[in-house]
Design an enzyme around this catalytic site. Structure first.
Site, mmCIF file in Angstrom:
data_model
loop_
_atom_site.group_PDB
_atom_site.id
_atom_site.type_symbol
_atom_site.label_atom_id
_atom_site.label_comp_id
_atom_site.label_asym_id
_atom_site.label_seq_id
_atom_site.Cartn_x
_atom_site.Cartn_y
_atom_site.Cartn_z
ATOM 1 N N LEU A 164 -1.858 7.203 -9.989
ATOM 2 C CA LEU A 164 -2.785 7.803 -9.032
ATOM 3 C C LEU A 164 -2.191 9.070 -8.433
ATOM 4 O O LEU A 164 -1.023 9.075 -8.035
ATOM 5 C CB LEU A 164 -3.089 6.795 -7.917
ATOM 6 C CG LEU A 164 -3.771 7.336 -6.651
ATOM 7 C CD1 LEU A 164 -5.159 7.867 -6.977
ATOM 8 C CD2 LEU A 164 -3.837 6.252 -5.576
ATOM 9 N N SER A 165 -2.992 10.122 -8.355
ATOM 10 C CA SER A 165 -2.621 11.347 -7.647
ATOM 11 C C SER A 165 -1.332 11.929 -8.232
ATOM 12 O O SER A 165 -1.301 12.293 -9.401
ATOM 13 C CB SER A 165 -2.499 11.043 -6.153
ATOM 14 O OG SER A 165 -2.449 12.209 -5.393
#
Length: 415
Positions: A164-165
């Protein structure tokens, strides 16, 4: 304050530069509803623990793992990378990966970085000394993979990475730098491989169109491991349309990058609507199997898509950066074939071209003799899927399903 504790103007300028380039990753409360937390519906049956001594660890990372009860040898392995300000514990608790590890029997490694590496606990996807092949953080993660393979007998042909991210940015870098290690990946609210090569350039990648052609994006992958001629990873891309931390243009750039690497069109082979306002666009390879999938979630901000509940395609719990829309983990796992399918669309284990599946039950020795499997290091692997069938001998029997020409998957539950 004592005079020796005052910061010089030069140091202050450096801090200002860091803040300007990293502030976009720390807008937690604004985009994720960080005060809302739902208890997960899944009761874990396996073991979650920290692992030490997994290697020389040049990236100074920490290793956590989730191992389901009854994990067989030859099972897949998933690496799950948290986002900035998060921890391995957060990703383990909220992402839903342990739920499917219990259901479909695979191990999950949760690498963790700390403030000693990056003040916001970001994996450093923007630093070639850390994210490239042989880079410190990338090498530490690959050492975790090797350790898990040795300890659990994980199938080296079925290792996957998701994040994520900033963890998504590192995921893309790992797929580019180590296509010989990772068979597939999922980039959640993340960035293209090697988009930025400095901290100062990171914000520009997060927020702006880089105005590169698909060929230029693809070259960043090919240049990450020059001379590599093996199969490329299959890549899922997840993005919210209202993400103002990592802007939606990054999903377009990721699509351009990986379709170019695969040598396929940027026009989807098919699209369909999924729960949570999600549109799935599928980009098939030359054999008609999905190589790249893009999931665009209408109105979702910056985070990992989860969907708390007890349904088969529901998972996870809400929290900072974990947003209640759709269970991305379920769809990603099925895209990779972790449910025992060929790794096409959820619920569609057959070949898109209309192939009629056939099943063959025989010993591993007989499967190899018939040309449906091959051997490596004393083990037997199904042709096409490379699923580990166990030792090469006349005592182990499996049913292989031919889902397309010379592409076999283990299907011991029936044809």
């Amino acid at each position: 304050m004592h005079p020796t504790h005052r910061r010089s103007p030069r140091v202050l300028r450096r801090l200002a530069t860091w803040f300007a380039s990293s502030v976009a990753f720390v807008l937690v409360a604004a985009v994720s509803g960080m005060a809302v937390t739902a208890a997960p519906a899944h009761a874990e049956t396996g073991t979650y623990r920290q692992v030490t001594g997994f290697g020389s660890n040049p990236g100074n990372l920490q290793m956590y793992e989730y191992v389901p009860a009854g994990l067989p040898s030859g099972a897949p392995l998933v690496v799950a990378l948290h986002g900035c300000t998060q921890s391995a514990d957060d990703y383990h608790a909220h992402s839903g990966w342990p739920q499917y590890a219990d259901l479909w029997k695979f191990a999950v490694v949760f690498p963790q970085t700390t403030t000693s590496n990056n003040i916001q606990k970001c994996f450093q996807w923007f630093d070639p000394a850390k994210d490239a092949r042989g880079g410190t953080e990338a090498s530490s993660i690959v050492q975790m993979v090797s350790y898990a393979e040795q300890q659990h007998g994980s199938d080296p042909h079925r290792v996957f990475v998701t994040g994520l991210s900033a963890g998504g940015g590192m995921t893309a870098d790992l797929l580019a730098a180590y296509p010989d290690v990772f068979a597939g990946g999922a980039v959640d609210s993340g960035l293209p491989a090697q988009c930025a090569t400095s901290l100062v350039a990171a914000t520009g990648c997060q927020m702006n169109d880089q105005n590169l052609t698909p060929a230029q994006w693809g070259a960043k992958v090919r240049n990450s491991y020059p001379g590599y001629t093996g199969p490329w990873p299959r890549v899922a891309i997840w993005q919210g349309t209202a993400d103002y931390t990592v802007y939606p243009v990054n999903a377009t750039e990721l699509r351009d990058q990986w379709t170019n690497v695969w040598g396929i069109s940027q026009t989807p082979s098919s699209t369909r609507s999924l729960p949570g306002g999600t549109t799935q666009s599928v980009y098939n390879d030359a054999n008609g199997r999905p190589a790249v999938e893009v999931y665009s979630i209408s109105g979702m901000g910056h985070g990992l898509a989860v969907d708390p509940g007890s349904g088969a395609d529901q998972c996870g719990s809400t929290g900072a950066y974990f947003l209640d829309t759709i269970c991305s983990t379920s769809y990603t796992a099925k895209f990779w074939g972790l449910d025992g399918s060929t790794g096409t669309d959820p619920g569609d284990p057959g070949d898109p071209g209309g192939w009629t599946p056939q099943c063959f039950t025989a010993t591993n020795y007989a499967q190899v003799t018939a040309g449906r499997a091959h051997t490596s290091g004393g083990y037997t692997y199904a042709n096409g899927s490379n699923q580990n069938m166990g030792l090469y001998n006349v005592f182990v029997t499996h049913t292989l399903k031919e889902t397309s020409e010379n592409y076999y998957v283990i299907s011991d539950s029936g044809c």
